[in-house]
Design a protein around this motif. Structure first.
Motif, PDB file in Angstrom:
ATOM      1  N   LEU B  95      15.651   6.611   7.349  1.00  0.00           N
ATOM      2  CA  LEU B  95      16.412   5.800   6.508  1.00  0.00           C
ATOM      3  C   LEU B  95      15.617   4.411   6.413  1.00  0.00           C
ATOM      4  CD1 LEU B  95      19.882   6.546   8.199  1.00  0.00           C
ATOM      5  CD2 LEU B  95      19.177   7.083   5.868  1.00  0.00           C
ATOM      6  N   ASN B  96      14.834   3.864   7.505  1.00  0.00           N
ATOM      7  CA  ASN B  96      14.169   2.625   7.495  1.00  0.00           C
ATOM      8  C   ASN B  96      13.053   2.484   6.189  1.00  0.00           C
ATOM      9  OD1 ASN B  96      14.420   0.112   8.585  1.00  0.00           O
ATOM     10  ND2 ASN B  96      13.224   0.333  10.140  1.00  0.00           N
ATOM     11  N   SER B  97      12.546   3.671   6.283  1.00  0.00           N
ATOM     12  CA  SER B  97      11.378   3.884   5.319  1.00  0.00           C
ATOM     13  C   SER B  97      12.045   3.580   4.016  1.00  0.00           C
ATOM     14  CB  SER B  97      10.893   5.325   5.581  1.00  0.00           C
ATOM     15  OG  SER B  97       9.937   5.370   6.924  1.00  0.00           O
ATOM     16  N   ILE B  98      13.166   4.650   3.889  1.00  0.00           N
ATOM     17  CA  ILE B  98      13.669   4.696   2.372  1.00  0.00           C
ATOM     18  C   ILE B  98      14.181   3.119   2.162  1.00  0.00           C
ATOM     19  CG2 ILE B  98      15.640   5.581   1.068  1.00  0.00           C
ATOM     20  CD1 ILE B  98      14.813   8.378   2.380  1.00  0.00           C
ATOM     21  N   LYS B  99      14.911   2.591   2.920  1.00  0.00           N
ATOM     22  CA  LYS B  99      15.341   1.379   2.642  1.00  0.00           C
ATOM     23  C   LYS B  99      14.379   0.350   2.413  1.00  0.00           C
ATOM     24  CE  LYS B  99      16.372  -2.257   5.395  1.00  0.00           C
ATOM     25  NZ  LYS B  99      16.717  -2.824   6.894  1.00  0.00           N
ATOM     26  N   ILE B 100      13.317   0.204   3.364  1.00  0.00           N
ATOM     27  CA  ILE B 100      12.124  -0.608   2.887  1.00  0.00           C
ATOM     28  C   ILE B 100      11.352  -0.292   1.647  1.00  0.00           C
ATOM     29  CG2 ILE B 100       9.821  -1.285   3.842  1.00  0.00           C
ATOM     30  CD1 ILE B 100      10.801  -1.124   6.502  1.00  0.00           C
ATOM     31  N   ALA B 101      11.408   0.985   1.351  1.00  0.00           N
ATOM     32  CA  ALA B 101      10.798   1.332  -0.164  1.00  0.00           C
ATOM     33  C   ALA B 101      11.581   1.055  -1.041  1.00  0.00           C
ATOM     34  CB  ALA B 101      10.314   2.660  -0.040  1.00  0.00           C
ATOM     35  N   LEU B 102      12.752   1.022  -1.055  1.00  0.00           N
ATOM     36  CA  LEU B 102      13.807   0.943  -2.026  1.00  0.00           C
ATOM     37  C   LEU B 102      13.621  -0.690  -2.418  1.00  0.00           C
ATOM     38  CD1 LEU B 102      17.049   2.986  -1.716  1.00  0.00           C
ATOM     39  CD2 LEU B 102      15.748   2.647  -3.722  1.00  0.00           C
ATOM     40  N   VAL B 103      13.979  -1.519  -1.287  1.00  0.00           N
ATOM     41  CA  VAL B 103      14.122  -2.947  -1.428  1.00  0.00           C
ATOM     42  C   VAL B 103      12.610  -3.539  -2.174  1.00  0.00           C
ATOM     43  CG1 VAL B 103      14.342  -5.066  -0.343  1.00  0.00           C
ATOM     44  CG2 VAL B 103      15.848  -3.109   0.347  1.00  0.00           C
ATOM     45  N   SER B 104      11.560  -3.079  -1.680  1.00  0.00           N
ATOM     46  CA  SER B 104      10.178  -3.108  -1.794  1.00  0.00           C
ATOM     47  C   SER B 104      10.158  -3.135  -3.647  1.00  0.00           C
ATOM     48  CB  SER B 104       9.217  -2.514  -1.388  1.00  0.00           C
ATOM     49  OG  SER B 104       9.139  -2.787  -0.006  1.00  0.00           O
ATOM     50  N   THR B 105      10.659  -1.751  -4.024  1.00  0.00           N
ATOM     51  CA  THR B 105      10.643  -1.222  -5.312  1.00  0.00           C
ATOM     52  C   THR B 105      11.489  -2.362  -6.159  1.00  0.00           C
ATOM     53  OG1 THR B 105      10.367   0.930  -4.601  1.00  0.00           O
ATOM     54  CG2 THR B 105      11.067   0.500  -7.129  1.00  0.00           C
ATOM     55  N   MET B 175       7.162 -15.268  10.532  1.00  0.00           N
ATOM     56  CA  MET B 175       6.920 -14.446   9.214  1.00  0.00           C
ATOM     57  C   MET B 175       6.045 -13.142   9.916  1.00  0.00           C
ATOM     58  SD  MET B 175       6.396 -17.560   6.494  1.00  0.00           S
ATOM     59  CE  MET B 175       5.036 -18.212   7.423  1.00  0.00           C
ATOM     60  N   MET B 176       5.554 -12.885  11.015  1.00  0.00           N
ATOM     61  CA  MET B 176       4.735 -11.975  11.168  1.00  0.00           C
ATOM     62  C   MET B 176       5.377 -10.823  12.050  1.00  0.00           C
ATOM     63  SD  MET B 176       1.928 -10.959  10.113  1.00  0.00           S
ATOM     64  CE  MET B 176       1.127  -9.824  11.234  1.00  0.00           C
ATOM     65  N   HIS B 177       5.083  -9.612  12.005  1.00  0.00           N
ATOM     66  CA  HIS B 177       5.666  -8.515  12.840  1.00  0.00           C
ATOM     67  C   HIS B 177       7.108  -8.368  12.616  1.00  0.00           C
ATOM     68  CE1 HIS B 177       1.695  -7.786  14.369  1.00  0.00           C
ATOM     69  NE2 HIS B 177       1.694  -9.067  15.049  1.00  0.00           N
ATOM     70  N   ASN B 178       7.620  -8.688  11.391  1.00  0.00           N
ATOM     71  CA  ASN B 178       9.017  -8.537  11.214  1.00  0.00           C
ATOM     72  C   ASN B 178       9.316  -7.839   9.669  1.00  0.00           C
ATOM     73  OD1 ASN B 178       8.663 -10.618   9.598  1.00  0.00           O
ATOM     74  ND2 ASN B 178       9.650 -12.014  10.866  1.00  0.00           N
ATOM     75  N   ALA B 179      10.530  -7.554   9.367  1.00  0.00           N
ATOM     76  CA  ALA B 179      10.814  -7.211   8.014  1.00  0.00           C
ATOM     77  C   ALA B 179      10.043  -7.944   6.861  1.00  0.00           C
ATOM     78  CB  ALA B 179      12.118  -6.943   7.858  1.00  0.00           C
ATOM     79  N   PHE B 180       9.968  -9.153   7.107  1.00  0.00           N
ATOM     80  CA  PHE B 180       9.458  -9.987   6.001  1.00  0.00           C
ATOM     81  C   PHE B 180       8.137  -9.818   5.840  1.00  0.00           C
ATOM     82  CE2 PHE B 180       7.284 -14.050   4.932  1.00  0.00           C
ATOM     83  CZ  PHE B 180       8.014 -14.355   3.747  1.00  0.00           C
ATOM     84  N   PRO B 254       2.815  -1.271   7.491  1.00  0.00           N
ATOM     85  CA  PRO B 254       3.829  -1.525   8.800  1.00  0.00           C
ATOM     86  C   PRO B 254       2.868  -1.526  10.094  1.00  0.00           C
ATOM     87  CG  PRO B 254       4.250   0.772   7.824  1.00  0.00           C
ATOM     88  CD  PRO B 254       3.209   0.075   6.880  1.00  0.00           C
ATOM     89  N   ALA B 255       1.821  -0.614  10.189  1.00  0.00           N
ATOM     90  CA  ALA B 255       0.977  -0.764  11.202  1.00  0.00           C
ATOM     91  C   ALA B 255       0.554  -2.123  11.486  1.00  0.00           C
ATOM     92  CB  ALA B 255      -0.152   0.392  11.367  1.00  0.00           C
ATOM     93  N   ASP B 261      11.071  -3.449  14.844  1.00  0.00           N
ATOM     94  CA  ASP B 261      12.195  -3.267  13.812  1.00  0.00           C
ATOM     95  C   ASP B 261      11.914  -2.717  12.524  1.00  0.00           C
ATOM     96  OD1 ASP B 261      11.134  -5.619  13.220  1.00  0.00           O
ATOM     97  OD2 ASP B 261      12.831  -6.666  12.721  1.00  0.00           O
ATOM     98  N   THR B 262      10.595  -2.485  12.344  1.00  0.00           N
ATOM     99  CA  THR B 262      10.202  -2.017  11.126  1.00  0.00           C
ATOM    100  C   THR B 262       9.336  -0.522  11.451  1.00  0.00           C
ATOM    101  OG1 THR B 262       7.991  -3.004  11.114  1.00  0.00           O
ATOM    102  CG2 THR B 262      10.040  -4.246   9.879  1.00  0.00           C
ATOM    103  N   LEU B 263      10.253   0.131  11.919  1.00  0.00           N
ATOM    104  CA  LEU B 263       9.609   1.703  12.291  1.00  0.00           C
ATOM    105  C   LEU B 263       9.669   2.328  10.752  1.00  0.00           C
ATOM    106  CD1 LEU B 263       8.590   3.588  14.404  1.00  0.00           C
ATOM    107  CD2 LEU B 263      11.051   4.399  14.444  1.00  0.00           C
ATOM    108  N   MET B 264       8.676   2.800  10.464  1.00  0.00           N
ATOM    109  CA  MET B 264       8.378   3.792   9.197  1.00  0.00           C
ATOM    110  C   MET B 264       7.981   5.014   9.579  1.00  0.00           C
ATOM    111  SD  MET B 264       7.603   0.886   6.279  1.00  0.00           S
ATOM    112  CE  MET B 264       7.738   2.254   4.775  1.00  0.00           C
ATOM    113  N   ILE B 265       8.264   5.865   8.600  1.00  0.00           N
ATOM    114  CA  ILE B 265       7.983   7.315   9.060  1.00  0.00           C
ATOM    115  C   ILE B 265       6.454   7.475   9.093  1.00  0.00           C
ATOM    116  CG2 ILE B 265       8.026   8.244   6.633  1.00  0.00           C
ATOM    117  CD1 ILE B 265      10.013   9.588   9.609  1.00  0.00           C
ATOM    118  N   GLY B 266       5.792   6.799   8.296  1.00  0.00           N
ATOM    119  CA  GLY B 266       4.432   6.977   8.447  1.00  0.00           C
ATOM    120  C   GLY B 266       3.660   6.957   9.810  1.00  0.00           C
TER     121      GLY B 266
END
Ligand SMILES: Nc1ncnc2c1ncn2[C@@H]1O[C@H](COP(=O)(O)OP(=O)(O)OP(=O)(O)O)[C@@H](O)[C@H]1O
Ligand SMILES: [Mg+2]
Lengths: 374, 310
Positions: B95-105, B175-180, B254-255, B261-266
């Protein structure tokens, strides 16, 4: 067509005044110092060959191009700073510019929707327009699913739909077949009479211009060569260019040999060894180089020597083109010049038809020719 | 063709007879490529996802057991997929990956559309330069560019130092190691993939359509809404796909830039493969991700095609 309309009343203020308008693209002059006055309710044609600046002039009227010099007044108001979407002008584009993602119906209704018309009225008007151009059955199609002529009719309907005060049509009928074209020509004239809309129609088809227009402006190389009613332009061309461009014509180069007053002139053409005695308005000195222009239908062709003494010459039939209602003869004069003559086919079988290579007589009246000095 | 002379007809027939290998060779090349490098690895991963993990080389059981005779016994298990459902970590990561990808898109679209529009409407002489500038970052390695963002965003990085020295802030902004930072990294990296298809679409749009709209009384912003925007829809879709799909499976960004808090499926996939050495679960993660991504696309295309038919 001829009625007591305002374009014959020069005192009335013209609806559109084009004042010394020039349009340059880089160094290239597309429209060169054009001045025109067009009256309310006119059906005005711009006639000229490809690339002469007709579309450019229309685009300036629509506000899609700004004049490099000069100005355009509509109803006495300078339009220079009015954006296209605020002008009571609609244009039918030469390339149609139909919206590819909208159906025919939506295309036609597009302009109406911009005016916040009630939806019911929009539908009614769109239907009316589609009926007019006979595209009722195609209302739900996209432009890509139409033939070229059908697209053209959609573009026409779209530009007509708003009943603008001024309608600019850029080659509105070019892609239609002869029958539909004639029908639409009359339809255009009907609309014009019904709505009183002022039309400016661009065409390079002189026959169409003749049929449609109250007046014609003949353009060439960005310059207006002549403005007049269809018959003025046809019967009294003012230059060799106009004479040649509108209809077909025979041009004889010669010198003025006698001119007793401004209404009588004798012109000797060495080219064909013929003397032209004409009643034409000219004020030219003896010896002036001129051209005599005579339309093919104003020359009579016969096998027997005609009665008259002047304006007569012999020739040999070079070509005959049978066109049903009339025949076109190409006759070679003694000097080698080819002259075009048309004669109506009055009977089904002429008693003594004129044949190829036959010796014939050509003759014309004193009013047949126009003298051109440019 | 029917009116071709006997001679040319014969020549055409001959070329057809001799032309088979060449023609089919050309057509088959991309298919062979896809088969070898896409379908075959996919089949292997698909296969592994149904096996169980063992400590061996390779670290999973064979799916087909040939020891019992001619007909192999299938010893598949859904335990890999079951595991995905048992631990909510996976669902959260998806869900997190899809959310991050959607918002980024969406961000890429919002930034990329005006840029693509600007380039498409720029004078022809300047257009190529602007396109060059969009492509220019590709000359530097992707990894290095993402690393560079660490230097910009970290607490005593370029941005924070500049803001502090200007007196705008007292404390460095986190600004580092977060969603931003993840959004910055993804939007920055994938923006060209949004701009290029949009540009290609907007550049070929017939400008006389906008003139016609204006002529019919349509103000510029409405003309954009009714004409430009719907006509650029294929470009929007293409650009969004090009951003969304790789962004969902993104690992490097993300790595390097992400935090807890930004765990992604990759990242999860990587952990399963390389830390836990649980290849079946890792494969199941990959297959599930693929299905989650492909299904909406297929459905979308199905409706798109149906709409085109009408
Ligand atoms: N945007 C432009 N930039 C440069 N030159 C142009 C531009 N638009 C038109 N021209 C030139 O101006 C001249 C007149 O063009 P215009 O389109 O007005 O011709 P036209 O009379 O409508 O011809 P046609 O009958 O072929 O449509 C042409 O020589 C054309 O090449
Ligand atoms: Mg034109």
């Amino acid at each position: 067509m001829v009625n007591k309309s305002s374009w014959f009343a020069p005192k009335e203020v013209p609806y559109i005044c084009i004042e010394n308008v020039t349009k340059r693209f880089g160094g290239f002059v597309a429209v060169d110092n054009v001045s025109l006055e067009i009256h309310r309710g006119e059906l005005f044609s711009l006639l000229g060959p490809s690339g002469c600046g007709k579309t450019t002039l229309l685009r300036m009227l629509a506000g899609l191009e700004t004049p490099s010099e000069g100005r355009i007044l509509v109803d006495g108001q300078d339009t220079t700073n009015i954006p296209p979407y605020d002008r009571p002008v609609n244009m039918m584009f030469q390339s149609y510019a139909l919206f590819p993602h909208m159906t025919v119906e939506k295309n036609v209704a597009f302009g109406l929707r911009q005016d916040n018309m009630p939806p019911h009225d929009i539908d009614a008007r769109a239907k009316e327009m589609l009926e007019l151009v006979q595209l009722m059955n195609f209302a739900k199609r996209k432009p890509a699913q139409l033939s070229g002529g059908q697209r053209q009719r959609v573009a026409l309907a779209r530009s007509l739909a708003k009943y603008p005060k001024l309608l600019l049509l850029d080659e509105p009928l070019a892609a239609l077949d002869k029958k539909l074209r004639e029908q639409t020509q009359f339809e255009l004239m009907n609309i014009q009479e019904k709505t009183g809309v002022t039309f400016i129609v661009v065409t390079h088809d002189q026959e169409e211009a003749m049929t449609l227009s109250t007046r014609i402006a003949v353009m060439n190389d960005g310059v207006i060569r002549q403005v007049g009613t269809p018959s003025e332009v046809y019967e009294f061309p003012n230059t060799r260019y106009v004479a040649d461009f509108v209809g077909s014509i025979n041009l004889f180069e010669g010198d003025v040999t006698d001119s007793p007053d401004t209404e009588h002139v004798t012109i000797r053409s060495e080219e064909v060894a013929v003397e032209f005695k004409l009643d034409a308005f000219v004020e030219l000195p003896i010896g002036a180089k001129v051209a005599v222009a005579i339309r093919p239908e104003k020359i009579a062709i016969s096998k027997d020597k005609p009665e008259q003494e002047e304006n007569i010459c012999r020739g040999k039939v070079d070509e005959i083109a049978y066109q049903g209602s009339l025949s076109i003869y190409q006759v070679e004069l003694p000097g080698g010049k080819l002259v075009r003559v048309t004669a109506p086919n009055l009977t089904r079988t002429a008693e003594r038809p004129i044949d190829w290579d036959e010796e014939v007589w050509l003759c014309w009246g004193r009013h047949a020719g126009v003298v051109l000095s440019d | 063709m029917a009116s071709s002379t006997p001679e040319t007809g014969k020549a055409a027939g001959q070329s057809r007879r001799f032309g088979i290998p060449g023609r089919y060779l050309v057509i088959s090349a991309p298919y062979v490529w896809l088969l070898l490098f896409f379908l075959a690895p996919f089949a292997i991963v698909f296969n592994i996802s149904f096996s169980s993990a063992i400590i061996a080389q390779p670290p999973y059981t064979a799916l087909f057991d040939w020891s019992t005779g001619l007909i192999p016994q299938i010893r598949g298990t859904l335990s890999g997929y079951g595991f995905l459902l048992s631990d909510e970590l996976y669902a959260v990561a998806y869900l997190n990956s899809i959310k991050i990808a959607l918002v980024s898109t969406m961000l890429c679209l919002m930034i990329g559309y005006p840029m693509a529009y600007g380039i498409a409407r720029a004078p022809a002489a300047r257009r190529n330069t602007l396109l060059m500038l969009v492509i220019l970052p590709f000359w530097t390695s992707f990894l290095i560019r993402v690393y560079a963002w660490i230097g910009i965003l970290k607490n005593n990085g370029v941005l924070n130092n500049a803001l502090i020295s200007l007196g705008l802030i007292d404390e460095p902004l986190p600004m580092m190691h977060n969603a931003f930072s993840v959004y910055v990294g993804i939007v920055y990296s994938y923006l060209p993939f949004m701009i290029l298809p949009l540009y290609a679409n907007l550049a070929k749009m017939d400008e006389s359509l906008l003139e016609a709209a204006a002529d019919l009384g349509c103000r510029p912003w409405k003309a954009f809404l009714f004409i430009t925007l719907p006509l650029s829809f294929p470009g929007i879709i293409a650009g969004s796909m090009l951003v969304f799909i790789p962004a969902v499976g993104e690992f490097v960004i993300p790595a390097l830039l992400g935090g807890p808090d930004t765990l992604m499926i990759g990242k999860v996939l990587w952990n399963e493969f390389f830390h836990n050495r649980d290849w079946p679960v890792a494969s199941a993660v990959a297959i599930a991700m693929l299905v989650l991504l492909v299904a909406p696309i297929v459905i979308f295309q199905h409706y798109q095609a149906r709409e085109d038919d009408n």
